[in-house]
Write an enzyme that holds these catalytic residues in place. Sequence first.
Site, PDB file in Angstrom:
ATOM      1  N   LYS A  67      31.487   3.653  31.288  1.00  0.00           N
ATOM      2  CA  LYS A  67      31.858   3.409  32.429  1.00  0.00           C
ATOM      3  C   LYS A  67      31.638   5.060  33.250  1.00  0.00           C
ATOM      4  O   LYS A  67      31.731   5.676  33.369  1.00  0.00           O
ATOM      5  CB  LYS A  67      33.292   3.390  32.915  1.00  0.00           C
ATOM      6  CG  LYS A  67      33.299   3.113  34.251  1.00  0.00           C
ATOM      7  CD  LYS A  67      35.165   2.555  34.240  1.00  0.00           C
ATOM      8  CE  LYS A  67      36.276   3.353  34.952  1.00  0.00           C
ATOM      9  NZ  LYS A  67      37.380   2.506  35.002  1.00  0.00           N
ATOM     10  N   HIS A 138      47.737   0.923  45.865  1.00  0.00           N
ATOM     11  CA  HIS A 138      46.631  -0.279  45.044  1.00  0.00           C
ATOM     12  C   HIS A 138      46.674  -0.508  42.901  1.00  0.00           C
ATOM     13  O   HIS A 138      47.115  -1.692  43.328  1.00  0.00           O
ATOM     14  CB  HIS A 138      45.115   0.433  45.221  1.00  0.00           C
ATOM     15  CG  HIS A 138      44.083  -0.411  44.962  1.00  0.00           C
ATOM     16  ND1 HIS A 138      43.827  -1.519  45.400  1.00  0.00           N
ATOM     17  CD2 HIS A 138      43.335  -0.409  43.745  1.00  0.00           C
ATOM     18  CE1 HIS A 138      42.464  -1.844  44.733  1.00  0.00           C
ATOM     19  NE2 HIS A 138      42.631  -1.592  43.549  1.00  0.00           N
ATOM     20  N   ASN A 160      59.541   4.363  46.030  1.00  0.00           N
ATOM     21  CA  ASN A 160      57.680   4.620  46.475  1.00  0.00           C
ATOM     22  C   ASN A 160      58.065   6.828  47.243  1.00  0.00           C
ATOM     23  O   ASN A 160      58.930   6.628  48.125  1.00  0.00           O
ATOM     24  CB  ASN A 160      57.344   4.236  46.900  1.00  0.00           C
ATOM     25  CG  ASN A 160      55.937   4.648  46.982  1.00  0.00           C
ATOM     26  OD1 ASN A 160      55.068   5.162  45.470  1.00  0.00           O
ATOM     27  ND2 ASN A 160      54.621   4.770  48.293  1.00  0.00           N
ATOM     28  N   MET A 219      51.893   5.571  33.596  1.00  0.00           N
ATOM     29  CA  MET A 219      50.531   4.878  34.111  1.00  0.00           C
ATOM     30  C   MET A 219      49.715   5.707  35.074  1.00  0.00           C
ATOM     31  O   MET A 219      47.923   5.902  34.775  1.00  0.00           O
ATOM     32  CB  MET A 219      50.604   3.559  33.961  1.00  0.00           C
ATOM     33  CG  MET A 219      51.127   2.651  33.777  1.00  0.00           C
ATOM     34  SD  MET A 219      50.152   2.532  31.685  1.00  0.00           S
ATOM     35  CE  MET A 219      48.662   1.879  31.964  1.00  0.00           C
ATOM     36  N   THR A 221      49.303   9.194  35.137  1.00  0.00           N
ATOM     37  CA  THR A 221      48.236  10.717  35.015  1.00  0.00           C
ATOM     38  C   THR A 221      47.439   9.910  33.555  1.00  0.00           C
ATOM     39  O   THR A 221      47.627   9.939  32.717  1.00  0.00           O
ATOM     40  CB  THR A 221      49.666  11.587  34.387  1.00  0.00           C
ATOM     41  OG1 THR A 221      50.977  11.312  35.314  1.00  0.00           O
ATOM     42  CG2 THR A 221      49.361  12.931  33.702  1.00  0.00           C
ATOM     43  N   ASP A 222      46.712  10.637  34.562  1.00  0.00           N
ATOM     44  CA  ASP A 222      45.206  10.090  34.001  1.00  0.00           C
ATOM     45  C   ASP A 222      44.276  11.774  33.654  1.00  0.00           C
ATOM     46  O   ASP A 222      42.881  12.187  33.919  1.00  0.00           O
ATOM     47  CB  ASP A 222      44.168   9.131  34.070  1.00  0.00           C
ATOM     48  CG  ASP A 222      44.399   9.663  35.830  1.00  0.00           C
ATOM     49  OD1 ASP A 222      44.640  10.379  36.655  1.00  0.00           O
ATOM     50  OD2 ASP A 222      43.638   8.610  36.594  1.00  0.00           O
ATOM     51  N   LYS A 226      48.159  16.400  36.337  1.00  0.00           N
ATOM     52  CA  LYS A 226      49.018  15.630  37.349  1.00  0.00           C
ATOM     53  C   LYS A 226      50.359  15.656  36.276  1.00  0.00           C
ATOM     54  O   LYS A 226      50.655  15.580  35.318  1.00  0.00           O
ATOM     55  CB  LYS A 226      48.033  13.952  37.685  1.00  0.00           C
ATOM     56  CG  LYS A 226      47.266  14.031  38.258  1.00  0.00           C
ATOM     57  CD  LYS A 226      47.040  12.805  38.282  1.00  0.00           C
ATOM     58  CE  LYS A 226      46.028  12.367  39.346  1.00  0.00           C
ATOM     59  NZ  LYS A 226      44.775  11.003  39.593  1.00  0.00           N
ATOM     60  N   GLY A 292      49.673   5.723  29.247  1.00  0.00           N
ATOM     61  CA  GLY A 292      48.925   5.249  29.468  1.00  0.00           C
ATOM     62  C   GLY A 292      47.354   5.941  29.849  1.00  0.00           C
ATOM     63  O   GLY A 292      47.818   6.161  31.427  1.00  0.00           O
TER      64      GLY A 292
HETATM   65  P1  NAD Z   1      47.020   4.725  45.358  1.00  0.00           P
HETATM   66  O1  NAD Z   1      46.694   5.874  46.609  1.00  0.00           O
HETATM   67  O2  NAD Z   1      46.922   3.648  46.696  1.00  0.00           O
HETATM   68  O3  NAD Z   1      48.840   4.728  45.538  1.00  0.00           O
HETATM   69  C1  NAD Z   1      48.955   6.580  45.245  1.00  0.00           C
HETATM   70  C2  NAD Z   1      50.464   6.020  45.049  1.00  0.00           C
HETATM   71  O4  NAD Z   1      51.096   7.650  43.862  1.00  0.00           O
HETATM   72  C3  NAD Z   1      50.868   5.624  45.934  1.00  0.00           C
HETATM   73  O5  NAD Z   1      52.680   5.124  45.450  1.00  0.00           O
HETATM   74  C4  NAD Z   1      52.055   7.753  46.467  1.00  0.00           C
HETATM   75  O6  NAD Z   1      52.892   7.251  47.648  1.00  0.00           O
HETATM   76  C5  NAD Z   1      51.744   7.760  45.668  1.00  0.00           C
HETATM   77  N1  NAD Z   1      52.259   8.739  45.569  1.00  0.00           N
HETATM   78  C6  NAD Z   1      51.637  10.497  46.205  1.00  0.00           C
HETATM   79  N2  NAD Z   1      51.643  11.692  46.513  1.00  0.00           N
HETATM   80  C7  NAD Z   1      53.326  11.572  45.302  1.00  0.00           C
HETATM   81  C8  NAD Z   1      53.737  12.384  44.788  1.00  0.00           C
HETATM   82  N3  NAD Z   1      53.818  13.748  45.258  1.00  0.00           N
HETATM   83  N4  NAD Z   1      54.728  11.937  44.070  1.00  0.00           N
HETATM   84  C9  NAD Z   1      55.281  10.898  44.216  1.00  0.00           C
HETATM   85  N5  NAD Z   1      54.107  10.091  44.254  1.00  0.00           N
HETATM   86  C10 NAD Z   1      53.282  10.051  45.046  1.00  0.00           C
HETATM   87  O7  NAD Z   1      46.327   5.352  44.320  1.00  0.00           O
HETATM   88  P2  NAD Z   1      46.523   4.127  42.948  1.00  0.00           P
HETATM   89  O8  NAD Z   1      44.683   4.031  42.671  1.00  0.00           O
HETATM   90  O9  NAD Z   1      47.255   3.561  42.846  1.00  0.00           O
HETATM   91  O10 NAD Z   1      46.772   4.578  41.618  1.00  0.00           O
HETATM   92  C11 NAD Z   1      47.632   5.574  41.179  1.00  0.00           C
HETATM   93  C12 NAD Z   1      47.054   6.020  40.143  1.00  0.00           C
HETATM   94  O11 NAD Z   1      46.992   5.720  39.399  1.00  0.00           O
HETATM   95  C13 NAD Z   1      46.203   7.747  40.215  1.00  0.00           C
HETATM   96  O12 NAD Z   1      46.545   9.305  40.035  1.00  0.00           O
HETATM   97  C14 NAD Z   1      45.245   7.213  39.174  1.00  0.00           C
HETATM   98  O13 NAD Z   1      44.536   8.514  39.488  1.00  0.00           O
HETATM   99  C15 NAD Z   1      46.163   6.811  38.138  1.00  0.00           C
HETATM  100  N6  NAD Z   1      45.059   5.804  37.103  1.00  0.00           N
HETATM  101  C16 NAD Z   1      44.879   5.770  35.868  1.00  0.00           C
HETATM  102  C17 NAD Z   1      44.374   4.699  35.550  1.00  0.00           C
HETATM  103  C18 NAD Z   1      44.815   4.845  33.790  1.00  0.00           C
HETATM  104  O14 NAD Z   1      44.164   4.487  33.009  1.00  0.00           O
HETATM  105  N7  NAD Z   1      45.679   4.999  33.020  1.00  0.00           N
HETATM  106  C19 NAD Z   1      43.814   4.218  35.519  1.00  0.00           C
HETATM  107  C20 NAD Z   1      43.723   3.882  37.292  1.00  0.00           C
HETATM  108  C21 NAD Z   1      44.031   4.674  37.860  1.00  0.00           C
END
Ligand code: NAD
Length: 321
Positions: A67, A138, A160, A219, A221-222, A226, A292
Amino acid sequence: MLIVPEREIANLMTREAAFGAVEKVFAAMARDEAYNFPVVREAIGHEDALYGFKGGFDRAGATLGLKAGGYWPNNLDKRGLINHQSTVFLFDPDTGMPSAMVGGNLLTALRTAAASSVSIKHLARDDAKVLGMIGAGHQATFQLRAALEQRRFEKVIGWNYHPEMLPNIAEVAEAAGVPFEAAELPGMAEADVIISITSAFAPSLMADHVSPGTHVACMGTDTKGKQEVEAALLARASVFTDEVAQSVSIGEAQHAVAAGLVGEADITQIGAVINGTHPGRSSAEEITLFDGTGVGLQDLAVAAAVVELAVERGVAIEVDF
Ligand code: NAD
């Protein structure tokens, strides 16, 4: 070569198909029949973008590829496009010829939600009733929708950092017929399962916010740096992950490992539980925690599944390449 454009994915891929593909590839990883390549992630110095590759080879499923994609923070404001952009490329493992190019944006959300769902299926208590959500962005909506299918949840509680976003997940819970309540972090002690999916760099969920017997799926922290939960929670919990190498370097466990609270040998691949070579949860009081991190093989598995569906439905575009 076949092309399955992003616009077709929503009509083709189901939560069930994503769950099945991810559970199967996690199992293959634990049998050493599938492995991930080292992750490449670069700040490219253009548009503040982070770009990279996650790839691997699943010998059991004959799936090879990667990917490519990342995060373009200005997309939405400047161009009306979503900030996360990714595409999956599959190759014929017998010849190295490209076999498919697949839109990876919706698939990423579905495969990430499938991973926490797989962990809930195999590690949460059967009588789990309250689902706690930390995060309302998202990914959180996909996480919640998929998790609700794993147990007979009677209530969702959510916290949140930006409380104005909570309606995003309240709507998902209510559409699934499950009542939603906003909660403070100590209130997470009521939850039997907690999913954290935020982009935070400092912990929100502390060890004493979690009751005995809870399953926690971390989920968000990637990436190095983070963090969503206090490192002490990992010391209190039995820790499982998609891949140990990623867990200790870019996953939630990086902090507990750096603090000397948890060692690599304390972390179990979830595939071992799926395969029955690890018993998983051992008591109703044990805290289980799934780290995850998101592996390339998850992306390849859901992309291969969607290519099959696209061929069946006659919507895959064939190009001479
Ligand atoms: P998003 O921008 O739509 O949402 C971010 C979320 O984090 C919101 O709920 C926001 O309020 C919260 N947030 C922001 N700053 C914060 C802080 N300082 N303290 C606590 N919460 C805080 O992002 P998303 O697309 O929902 O992605 C969320 C996370 O998931 C990202 O870190 C992304 O990299 C990660 N992710 C992980 C995987 C995986 O396979 N593990 C896959 C996709 C995304």
